[in-house]
Design a protein around this motif. Sequence first.
Motif, mmCIF file in Angstrom:
data_model
loop_
_atom_site.group_PDB
_atom_site.id
_atom_site.type_symbol
_atom_site.label_atom_id
_atom_site.label_comp_id
_atom_site.label_asym_id
_atom_site.label_seq_id
_atom_site.Cartn_x
_atom_site.Cartn_y
_atom_site.Cartn_z
ATOM 1 N N MET A 1 1.335 -1.290 -0.073
ATOM 2 C CA MET A 1 -0.096 -0.566 0.125
ATOM 3 C C MET A 1 0.617 1.467 0.373
ATOM 4 N N ALA A 2 1.871 0.951 0.623
ATOM 5 C CA ALA A 2 2.748 2.691 0.791
ATOM 6 C C ALA A 2 3.146 2.935 -0.685
ATOM 7 N N THR A 3 3.660 1.836 -1.536
ATOM 8 C CA THR A 3 4.087 1.885 -2.933
ATOM 9 C C THR A 3 3.050 2.399 -3.555
ATOM 10 N N ALA A 4 2.411 2.276 -3.303
ATOM 11 C CA ALA A 4 1.024 2.636 -4.473
ATOM 12 C C ALA A 4 0.388 3.995 -3.624
ATOM 13 N N GLU A 5 1.088 4.017 -2.161
ATOM 14 C CA GLU A 5 0.034 6.124 -1.919
ATOM 15 C C GLU A 5 0.842 6.707 -2.713
ATOM 16 N N SER A 6 2.542 5.910 -2.304
ATOM 17 C CA SER A 6 3.394 7.201 -3.386
ATOM 18 C C SER A 6 3.438 7.418 -4.419
ATOM 19 N N LEU A 7 3.134 6.425 -5.186
ATOM 20 C CA LEU A 7 2.567 6.450 -7.417
ATOM 21 C C LEU A 7 2.084 7.588 -7.224
ATOM 22 N N LEU A 8 0.713 6.744 -6.173
ATOM 23 C CA LEU A 8 -0.735 7.641 -6.310
ATOM 24 C C LEU A 8 -0.759 9.253 -6.345
ATOM 25 N N ALA A 9 0.542 9.881 -5.179
ATOM 26 C CA ALA A 9 1.030 11.392 -4.677
ATOM 27 C C ALA A 9 1.388 11.437 -6.001
ATOM 28 N N GLY A 10 2.382 11.086 -6.700
ATOM 29 C CA GLY A 10 3.251 11.318 -7.805
ATOM 30 C C GLY A 10 2.722 11.761 -8.948
ATOM 31 N N VAL A 11 1.690 10.807 -9.534
ATOM 32 C CA VAL A 11 0.761 11.624 -10.595
ATOM 33 C C VAL A 11 -0.004 12.268 -9.818
ATOM 34 N N SER A 12 -0.540 12.177 -8.741
ATOM 35 C CA SER A 12 -2.066 13.744 -8.866
ATOM 36 C C SER A 12 -0.935 15.562 -8.234
ATOM 37 N N ALA A 13 0.078 14.663 -8.264
ATOM 38 C CA ALA A 13 1.108 15.888 -8.828
ATOM 39 C C ALA A 13 2.007 16.093 -9.726
ATOM 40 N N THR A 14 1.841 15.436 -11.014
ATOM 41 C CA THR A 14 2.321 15.505 -12.344
ATOM 42 C C THR A 14 1.371 15.954 -13.868
ATOM 43 N N VAL A 16 0.005 12.962 -14.736
ATOM 44 C CA VAL A 16 0.193 11.560 -15.429
ATOM 45 C C VAL A 16 -0.518 10.027 -14.988
ATOM 46 N N ARG A 17 -0.814 9.873 -16.107
ATOM 47 C CA ARG A 17 -1.837 8.848 -15.383
ATOM 48 C C ARG A 17 -1.110 7.700 -15.367
ATOM 49 N N LEU A 18 -1.680 6.144 -13.852
ATOM 50 C CA LEU A 18 -1.072 5.418 -13.665
ATOM 51 C C LEU A 18 -1.642 3.917 -13.939
ATOM 52 N N LEU A 19 -1.627 3.218 -14.537
ATOM 53 C CA LEU A 19 -2.137 1.870 -14.606
ATOM 54 C C LEU A 19 -1.444 0.916 -13.497
ATOM 55 N N LEU A 20 -1.966 0.224 -12.989
ATOM 56 C CA LEU A 20 -1.888 -0.783 -12.083
ATOM 57 C C LEU A 20 -3.000 -1.974 -12.164
ATOM 58 N N VAL A 21 -1.857 -2.944 -12.097
ATOM 59 C CA VAL A 21 -1.997 -4.205 -12.892
ATOM 60 C C VAL A 21 -1.654 -5.034 -11.389
ATOM 61 N N GLY A 22 -3.300 -5.396 -10.247
ATOM 62 C CA GLY A 22 -3.228 -6.263 -9.647
ATOM 63 C C GLY A 22 -3.344 -7.695 -9.571
ATOM 64 N N GLY A 23 -4.702 -8.021 -8.767
ATOM 65 C CA GLY A 23 -4.873 -8.949 -8.448
ATOM 66 C C GLY A 23 -6.732 -9.431 -8.836
ATOM 67 N N CYS A 54 -3.717 -7.345 -2.310
ATOM 68 C CA CYS A 54 -4.356 -6.838 -4.404
ATOM 69 C C CYS A 54 -4.962 -6.005 -3.079
ATOM 70 N N ASP A 55 -5.788 -6.099 -2.475
ATOM 71 C CA ASP A 55 -7.515 -5.267 -2.475
ATOM 72 C C ASP A 55 -6.757 -3.955 -1.741
ATOM 73 N N ALA A 56 -5.614 -4.530 -0.376
ATOM 74 C CA ALA A 56 -6.535 -2.995 0.228
ATOM 75 C C ALA A 56 -5.488 -1.953 -1.176
ATOM 76 N N GLN A 57 -4.368 -2.774 -2.045
ATOM 77 C CA GLN A 57 -3.768 -1.956 -2.791
ATOM 78 C C GLN A 57 -5.134 -1.027 -3.916
ATOM 79 N N LEU A 58 -6.408 -1.152 -4.395
ATOM 80 C CA LEU A 58 -7.226 -1.337 -4.983
ATOM 81 C C LEU A 58 -8.426 0.151 -4.108
ATOM 82 N N ALA A 59 -8.233 -0.224 -2.805
ATOM 83 C CA ALA A 59 -8.545 0.806 -1.827
ATOM 84 C C ALA A 59 -8.002 1.797 -1.730
ATOM 85 N N THR A 60 -6.907 1.812 -1.985
ATOM 86 C CA THR A 60 -6.180 3.310 -1.744
ATOM 87 C C THR A 60 -5.906 3.624 -3.097
#
Length: 131
Positions: A1-14, A16-23, A54-60
Amino acid sequence: MATAESLLAGVSATGVRLLLVGGAAGLTVPGTGGLTVVDAPDFPPSARPIALACDAQLATCRAASRADWTYLSPPALLKPGERTGRYRLGADELLVDAAGRSVISLEDLAVALLDEAERPRHRRCRFTVAY
């Protein structure tokens, strides 16, 4: 989740769209009244921790109000095979064929992800694919 939060924060600032493949574990199983894949009786206990992560990542992702994201949940079975370029799209329910199988080749999963990258149809939501 920490990685997803960081990626989402980064794309929010830039912007850019984030594409994630989960479960697939958080997808609902057709005909079960809302039972998820991870809660199905035949789900392997050893896979449960990663499925819940993966479910927690989607919730993030869903909680990230300023980010542009798309989350791909694959079908129940991924296997090497032929690239056909044909697949079905779904949202939050596991896609199954007439025999009850939920499958796609790794090659066609890649095609689906690239199709989404080139022609966005699932902004700020999850989608799934299968044959």
